[in-house]
Design a protein around this motif. Structure first.
Motif, PDB file in Angstrom:
ATOM      1  N   MET A 194       1.009  -1.306   0.027  1.00 20.59           N
ATOM      2  CA  MET A 194      -0.050  -0.129   0.083  1.00 20.59           C
ATOM      3  C   MET A 194       0.794   1.329  -0.043  1.00 20.59           C
ATOM      4  O   MET A 194       0.564   2.169  -0.762  1.00 20.59           O
ATOM      5  CB  MET A 194      -0.832   0.047   1.290  1.00 20.59           C
ATOM      6  N   ARG A 195       2.082   1.215   0.747  1.00 19.71           N
ATOM      7  CA  ARG A 195       3.060   2.330   0.807  1.00 19.71           C
ATOM      8  C   ARG A 195       3.375   2.563  -0.803  1.00 19.71           C
ATOM      9  O   ARG A 195       3.428   3.576  -1.148  1.00 19.71           O
ATOM     10  CB  ARG A 195       3.912   2.165   1.488  1.00 19.71           C
ATOM     11  N   ARG A 196       4.000   1.488  -1.375  1.00 22.28           N
ATOM     12  CA  ARG A 196       4.684   1.702  -2.843  1.00 22.28           C
ATOM     13  C   ARG A 196       3.594   2.132  -3.646  1.00 22.28           C
ATOM     14  O   ARG A 196       3.890   2.776  -4.616  1.00 22.28           O
ATOM     15  CB  ARG A 196       5.104   0.064  -3.069  1.00 22.28           C
ATOM     16  N   SER A 197       2.367   1.872  -3.529  1.00 25.16           N
ATOM     17  CA  SER A 197       1.365   2.351  -4.237  1.00 25.16           C
ATOM     18  C   SER A 197       0.833   3.639  -4.082  1.00 25.16           C
ATOM     19  O   SER A 197      -0.009   4.065  -4.751  1.00 25.16           O
ATOM     20  CB  SER A 197      -0.207   1.337  -4.276  1.00 25.16           C
ATOM     21  N   GLY A 198       1.294   4.211  -3.004  1.00 20.35           N
ATOM     22  CA  GLY A 198       1.094   5.613  -2.768  1.00 20.35           C
ATOM     23  C   GLY A 198      -0.304   5.910  -2.141  1.00 20.35           C
ATOM     24  O   GLY A 198      -0.570   6.935  -2.178  1.00 20.35           O
ATOM     25  N   LEU A 199      -0.842   4.696  -1.601  1.00 23.76           N
ATOM     26  CA  LEU A 199      -1.969   4.735  -0.954  1.00 23.76           C
ATOM     27  C   LEU A 199      -2.163   5.472   0.433  1.00 23.76           C
ATOM     28  O   LEU A 199      -2.819   6.249   0.851  1.00 23.76           O
ATOM     29  CB  LEU A 199      -2.751   3.475  -0.914  1.00 23.76           C
ATOM     30  N   ILE A 200      -1.085   4.907   1.192  1.00 23.44           N
ATOM     31  CA  ILE A 200      -0.954   5.337   2.693  1.00 23.44           C
ATOM     32  C   ILE A 200       0.448   5.758   3.135  1.00 23.44           C
ATOM     33  O   ILE A 200       1.457   5.607   2.470  1.00 23.44           O
ATOM     34  CB  ILE A 200      -1.366   4.289   3.539  1.00 23.44           C
ATOM     35  N   GLU A 201       0.302   6.634   3.930  1.00 16.48           N
ATOM     36  CA  GLU A 201       1.758   6.918   4.781  1.00 16.48           C
ATOM     37  C   GLU A 201       1.346   6.354   6.224  1.00 16.48           C
ATOM     38  O   GLU A 201       0.440   6.778   6.710  1.00 16.48           O
ATOM     39  CB  GLU A 201       2.035   8.367   4.771  1.00 16.48           C
ATOM     40  N   LEU A 202       2.291   5.645   6.807  1.00 13.21           N
ATOM     41  CA  LEU A 202       2.017   5.281   8.140  1.00 13.21           C
ATOM     42  C   LEU A 202       3.474   5.362   8.965  1.00 13.21           C
ATOM     43  O   LEU A 202       4.333   4.661   8.917  1.00 13.21           O
ATOM     44  CB  LEU A 202       1.770   3.856   8.230  1.00 13.21           C
ATOM     45  N   LYS A 203       3.586   6.423   9.836  1.00 12.68           N
ATOM     46  CA  LYS A 203       4.771   6.905  10.454  1.00 12.68           C
ATOM     47  C   LYS A 203       4.511   7.546  11.876  1.00 12.68           C
ATOM     48  O   LYS A 203       3.602   8.286  11.799  1.00 12.68           O
ATOM     49  CB  LYS A 203       5.851   7.104   9.692  1.00 12.68           C
ATOM     50  N   ALA A 204       5.354   7.243  12.654  1.00 15.75           N
ATOM     51  CA  ALA A 204       5.189   7.983  13.972  1.00 15.75           C
ATOM     52  C   ALA A 204       3.894   7.999  14.811  1.00 15.75           C
ATOM     53  O   ALA A 204       3.247   9.031  15.146  1.00 15.75           O
ATOM     54  CB  ALA A 204       5.805   9.531  13.854  1.00 15.75           C
ATOM     55  N   ARG A 205       3.137   6.806  14.622  1.00 10.66           N
ATOM     56  CA  ARG A 205       1.982   6.624  15.237  1.00 10.66           C
ATOM     57  C   ARG A 205       0.984   7.637  14.517  1.00 10.66           C
ATOM     58  O   ARG A 205      -0.183   7.938  14.961  1.00 10.66           O
ATOM     59  CB  ARG A 205       1.950   6.938  16.646  1.00 10.66           C
ATOM     60  N   GLN A 206       1.070   7.738  13.052  1.00 10.57           N
ATOM     61  CA  GLN A 206       0.019   8.688  12.412  1.00 10.57           C
ATOM     62  C   GLN A 206      -0.307   8.088  11.060  1.00 10.57           C
ATOM     63  O   GLN A 206       0.749   7.310  10.644  1.00 10.57           O
ATOM     64  CB  GLN A 206       0.187  10.046  12.207  1.00 10.57           C
ATOM     65  N   LEU A 207      -1.724   7.924  10.737  1.00 10.57           N
ATOM     66  CA  LEU A 207      -1.894   7.145   9.563  1.00 10.57           C
ATOM     67  C   LEU A 207      -2.487   8.318   8.753  1.00 10.57           C
ATOM     68  O   LEU A 207      -3.120   9.485   9.167  1.00 10.57           O
ATOM     69  CB  LEU A 207      -2.941   6.456   9.654  1.00 10.57           C
ATOM     70  N   ARG A 208      -1.860   8.471   7.325  1.00 12.72           N
ATOM     71  CA  ARG A 208      -2.416   9.424   6.397  1.00 12.72           C
ATOM     72  C   ARG A 208      -2.825   8.545   4.957  1.00 12.72           C
ATOM     73  O   ARG A 208      -2.059   7.913   4.699  1.00 12.72           O
ATOM     74  CB  ARG A 208      -1.245  10.404   6.096  1.00 12.72           C
ATOM     75  N   LEU A 209      -4.186   8.836   4.861  1.00 17.46           N
ATOM     76  CA  LEU A 209      -4.492   8.037   3.654  1.00 17.46           C
ATOM     77  C   LEU A 209      -4.378   9.312   2.419  1.00 17.46           C
ATOM     78  O   LEU A 209      -5.283  10.169   2.391  1.00 17.46           O
ATOM     79  CB  LEU A 209      -5.948   7.596   3.589  1.00 17.46           C
ATOM     80  N   ARG A 210      -3.651   8.886   1.432  1.00 15.16           N
ATOM     81  CA  ARG A 210      -3.297   9.922   0.370  1.00 15.16           C
ATOM     82  C   ARG A 210      -4.494  10.559  -0.424  1.00 15.16           C
ATOM     83  O   ARG A 210      -4.602  11.581  -0.650  1.00 15.16           O
ATOM     84  CB  ARG A 210      -1.852   9.631  -0.373  1.00 15.16           C
TER      85      ARG A 210
END
Length: 262
Positions: A194-210
């Protein structure tokens, strides 16, 4: 911010005098709110922090059956049971109003507003459980995680002007596996995909749905017309059970998210 998930450690409202049968409770991460067989005499209204309910099989396998986030009543199932049937554990430090079940039922009986809040919460819980069953039975790995992320953004996050969704994410990959019925290894691989596809960012206990709209399509996610947001009628229960307006608890993380760049 992450330790209290956007809420002040000791808000002004915490010093207000609670109603009879209501106390302010603090729990550390990994502390139990309930274990199977515990006689439950109270219900929690989460102010901040997350907890989960789970069923543990005899061989040690775990299935998480519910997530409780700020504004949730934990656990409405205790109203009709003499004892807890599953574990409920805090996965972050939490603050909650601890409401005696007797006081809770009296408030429902005498106040139509409280009854509406509780009925709405029960409906939301039933909807969520139905969709989790669909995930376990029919969605693939990407769809299961996409659905979980969409649900959490709808419940406690925000979507900014560019269409990106955001929310806090204290769940570990093991937690995600035990929610979605996957193995931790499968979850890890799926998150990488999902990260490689550019769908999500998940780091530092935060989720971002692009692209929240795209991920909703992937997940077969159906938004509710009354989708709960911070400041919803459920969080208004604070005004009913505590001697201060709910606004004084400052659910600030959502306001900050609106300012997060795309």
């Amino acid at each position: 911010m992450h330790e209290t998930f956007g809420l002040p450690a000791e808000p002004a409202a915490a010093t207000a005098e609670p109603r009879a049968g209501v106390t302010l409770d603090h729990r550390r991460a990994n502390s139990y709110l309930a274990r199977p067989g515990d006689r439950m005499t109270h219900i929690f209204l989460l102010i901040d922090g997350w907890s989960v309910r789970y069923r543990l099989l005899n061989d040690g396998r775990r299935q998480i059956t519910a997530i409780f986030v700020p504004g949730d009543l934990c656990d409405l199932a205790w109203r009709g049971e003499e004892s807890a049937t599953q574990h409920v554990i805090a996965i972050t430090p939490i603050r909650a109003l601890c409401i005696e079940l007797g006081a809770f039922e009296r408030q429902i009986e005498r106040d139509p507003g409280t009854r509406t809040i509780v009925d709405h919460e029960a409906h939301v819980v039933a909807e969520a459980q139905s969709e989790w069953l669909v995930s376990l039975g029919r969605r693939n790995a990407v769809e299961r995680l996409a659905y979980l992320f969409c649900e959490l953004v709808e419940r406690i996050g925000v979507v900014n002007a560019s269409g990106a969704g955001w929310c806090d994410m204290p769940l570990t990959q093991t937690d995600m596996a035990d929610i979605t019925g996957l193995t931790p290894v499968h979850v890890n691989r799926t998150l990488q995909k999902m990260r490689r596809s550019g769908l999500i960012e998940l780091k530092a206990r935060q989720l971002r749905l692009r692209d929240f709209a795209m991920i909703k399509k992937i997940a077969f996610f159906r938004p509710r017309a009354d989708a709960r947001r911070v400041g919803s009628p459920v969080s208004g229960a604070l005004e009913l059970f505590h001697g201060a307006p709910a606004s004084e608890y400052c659910f600030a993380h959502a306001e900050e998210a609106r300012l997060t760049p795309a």
